[in-house]
Scaffold this motif. Structure first.
Motif, PDB file in Angstrom:
ATOM      1  N   TYR A   5       8.863  -0.285  -3.085  1.00  0.00           N
ATOM      2  CA  TYR A   5       8.844   1.100  -2.623  1.00  0.00           C
ATOM      3  C   TYR A   5       8.457   2.012  -3.781  1.00  0.00           C
ATOM      4  O   TYR A   5       9.006   1.898  -4.885  1.00  0.00           O
ATOM      5  CB  TYR A   5      10.228   1.488  -2.089  1.00  0.00           C
ATOM      6  CG  TYR A   5      10.331   2.946  -1.684  1.00  0.00           C
ATOM      7  CD1 TYR A   5       9.774   3.392  -0.499  1.00  0.00           C
ATOM      8  CD2 TYR A   5      10.986   3.861  -2.509  1.00  0.00           C
ATOM      9  CE1 TYR A   5       9.873   4.724  -0.117  1.00  0.00           C
ATOM     10  CE2 TYR A   5      11.094   5.198  -2.140  1.00  0.00           C
ATOM     11  CZ  TYR A   5      10.531   5.621  -0.942  1.00  0.00           C
ATOM     12  OH  TYR A   5      10.630   6.931  -0.578  1.00  0.00           O
ATOM     13  N   PRO A   8       7.947   9.075  -3.517  1.00  0.00           N
ATOM     14  CA  PRO A   8       6.919  10.059  -3.148  1.00  0.00           C
ATOM     15  C   PRO A   8       6.376  10.828  -4.340  1.00  0.00           C
ATOM     16  O   PRO A   8       5.164  11.066  -4.431  1.00  0.00           O
ATOM     17  CB  PRO A   8       7.666  10.975  -2.168  1.00  0.00           C
ATOM     18  CG  PRO A   8       8.700  10.087  -1.546  1.00  0.00           C
ATOM     19  CD  PRO A   8       9.141   9.181  -2.642  1.00  0.00           C
ATOM     20  N   ARG A  11       3.831   8.771  -6.081  1.00  0.00           N
ATOM     21  CA  ARG A  11       2.579   8.680  -5.310  1.00  0.00           C
ATOM     22  C   ARG A  11       1.716   9.914  -5.526  1.00  0.00           C
ATOM     23  O   ARG A  11       0.491   9.814  -5.728  1.00  0.00           O
ATOM     24  CB  ARG A  11       2.886   8.488  -3.825  1.00  0.00           C
ATOM     25  CG  ARG A  11       3.521   7.156  -3.501  1.00  0.00           C
ATOM     26  CD  ARG A  11       4.137   7.126  -2.113  1.00  0.00           C
ATOM     27  NE  ARG A  11       3.154   7.366  -1.065  1.00  0.00           N
ATOM     28  CZ  ARG A  11       3.477   7.475   0.236  1.00  0.00           C
ATOM     29  NH1 ARG A  11       4.751   7.379   0.612  1.00  0.00           N
ATOM     30  NH2 ARG A  11       2.533   7.691   1.136  1.00  0.00           N
ATOM     31  N   ASP A  60      11.204  15.115   4.764  1.00  0.00           N
ATOM     32  CA  ASP A  60      10.557  13.800   4.811  1.00  0.00           C
ATOM     33  C   ASP A  60       9.565  13.690   3.642  1.00  0.00           C
ATOM     34  O   ASP A  60       8.349  13.796   3.825  1.00  0.00           O
ATOM     35  CB  ASP A  60       9.825  13.647   6.152  1.00  0.00           C
ATOM     36  CG  ASP A  60       9.339  12.229   6.394  1.00  0.00           C
ATOM     37  OD1 ASP A  60       9.404  11.400   5.462  1.00  0.00           O
ATOM     38  OD2 ASP A  60       8.862  11.938   7.516  1.00  0.00           O
ATOM     39  N   PRO A  62       8.288  11.164   2.001  1.00  0.00           N
ATOM     40  CA  PRO A  62       7.167  10.222   2.154  1.00  0.00           C
ATOM     41  C   PRO A  62       6.021  10.811   2.979  1.00  0.00           C
ATOM     42  O   PRO A  62       4.843  10.508   2.714  1.00  0.00           O
ATOM     43  CB  PRO A  62       7.810   9.020   2.860  1.00  0.00           C
ATOM     44  CG  PRO A  62       9.236   9.070   2.425  1.00  0.00           C
ATOM     45  CD  PRO A  62       9.576  10.534   2.387  1.00  0.00           C
ATOM     46  N   TRP A  63       6.338  11.620   3.985  1.00  0.00           N
ATOM     47  CA  TRP A  63       5.278  12.258   4.771  1.00  0.00           C
ATOM     48  C   TRP A  63       4.480  13.233   3.906  1.00  0.00           C
ATOM     49  O   TRP A  63       3.250  13.283   3.998  1.00  0.00           O
ATOM     50  CB  TRP A  63       5.872  13.009   5.964  1.00  0.00           C
ATOM     51  CG  TRP A  63       4.843  13.676   6.829  1.00  0.00           C
ATOM     52  CD1 TRP A  63       4.158  13.128   7.877  1.00  0.00           C
ATOM     53  CD2 TRP A  63       4.362  15.022   6.695  1.00  0.00           C
ATOM     54  NE1 TRP A  63       3.278  14.043   8.414  1.00  0.00           N
ATOM     55  CE2 TRP A  63       3.375  15.217   7.715  1.00  0.00           C
ATOM     56  CE3 TRP A  63       4.654  16.073   5.842  1.00  0.00           C
ATOM     57  CZ2 TRP A  63       2.699  16.425   7.871  1.00  0.00           C
ATOM     58  CZ3 TRP A  63       3.977  17.281   6.001  1.00  0.00           C
ATOM     59  CH2 TRP A  63       3.012  17.444   7.002  1.00  0.00           C
ATOM     60  N   GLU A  66       2.231  11.186   1.800  1.00  0.00           N
ATOM     61  CA  GLU A  66       1.127  10.624   2.587  1.00  0.00           C
ATOM     62  C   GLU A  66       0.066  11.679   2.872  1.00  0.00           C
ATOM     63  O   GLU A  66      -1.138  11.394   2.809  1.00  0.00           O
ATOM     64  CB  GLU A  66       1.651  10.038   3.902  1.00  0.00           C
ATOM     65  CG  GLU A  66       0.547   9.375   4.724  1.00  0.00           C
ATOM     66  CD  GLU A  66       1.025   8.829   6.051  1.00  0.00           C
ATOM     67  OE1 GLU A  66       0.172   8.353   6.827  1.00  0.00           O
ATOM     68  OE2 GLU A  66       2.246   8.880   6.328  1.00  0.00           O
TER      69      GLU A  66
END
Length: 276
Positions: A5, A8, A11, A60, A62-63, A66
């Motif tokens: 994992y 975020p 990322r 959220d 991770p959203w 993304e």
């Protein structure tokens, strides 16, 4: 077997690092795309910091990461297509081009932006403004549309608004650093040639991103999708025309004269100059 994992914030930091690579590449080549790449890098770094510190608190994360990745991939794809086209030009020519000269592999708004920046009297703030328009009015609603078909059914509008807050809050500082990095003399003179830089303000960022959310909804509506697609595809060209060739004849003539009297004053940072 477990899947690793990635946080975020990490990322988004990776996206910022890829953008930093583009800035260095464009700086070294004295490529006019550098100024927007730098602006994009700084905004993305600010978002990564917000995710890392938990300020603001996203529902959220991770959203959010993304969306950052999906949006950046559209930008990288467009730039890669431009690079491939440039590599095939005789002697790497950078002469003035028209949007129709570029291949269909490049989205129409980015063709408009590249052609606009190829003219002899293109000013730095214009290059950033036009690129920001293409990225927010075209890439962003398309990225949201793609994610809407691949993620859960929860509404993420609250997190989207929090992203707007984070990005908008730093745009004035980024503009100052952009001027320090790339413009000789009084940076505010560049605003003379756009007559307005509302898109590159706190308020402008919020409005542009809010419109992108609305246009995503239009793209997802079968009855509205076709017109929405045409609309976002021509928005950048309309902005360029409004600034480069305004409807008022006297204003248009005055800007034509001023462009020939006042130099670009753009300069390039020395190799190794920090990105801040």
């Amino acid at each position: 077997m477990t899947t690793e994992y990635t946080l975020p914030a990490e990322r988004v930091t990776r996206v910022a690092e890829l953008l930093a690579d583009r800035v260095r590449q464009y700086d070294a080549a004295h490529d006019r795309r550098a100024a927007f790449a730098y602006t994009y890098h700084r905004l993305t770094t600010t978002l990564a910091t917000g995710l890392d510190t938990g300020s603001p608190v996203f529902d959220d994360p991770p959203w959010v990461a993304e969306l950052c990745e999906t949006l950046a991939s559209a930008y990288f794809s467009a730039m890669d297509s431009i690079d491939a086209w440039l590599a095939g030009r005789p002697d790497g020519s950078t002469d003035e081009v028209q949007p129709r000269d570029l291949p269909d592999s490049i989205p129409p708004p980015w063709r408009d932006v590249f052609a606009a920046s190829s003219v002899r009297r293109s000013y730095l703030l214009e290059d950033v403004l036009f690129s920001m328009m293409a990225h927010m009015s075209y890439d962003l609603p398309e990225a949201l549309r793609r994610m809407a078909t691949s993620t859960d059914d929860r509404s993420h509008i609250a997190d989207f608004h929090r992203m707007n807050d984070v990005l908008a809050s730093c745009i004035d500082r980024v503009q100052d650093d952009l001027a320090s990095r790339y413009i000789r003399g009084i940076s505010s003179l560049d605003r003379l040639f756009t007559r307005s830089d509302e898109l590159l303000t706190n308020y402008g960022i919020r409005v542009a991103r809010g419109l992108a959310w609305f246009n995503c909804d239009r793209l997802l509506d079968p009855d509205a999708a076709e017109e929405a697609s045409r609309s976002i595809g021509r928005s950048t060209a309309a902005l360029i025309s409004e600034i480069r060739s305004p409807g008022d004849r006297k204003l248009r003539a005055g800007l034509w004269i001023l462009r020939r009297l006042i130099p670009d004053r753009r300069h390039w940072p020395a190799p190794g100059t920090p990105l801040v």
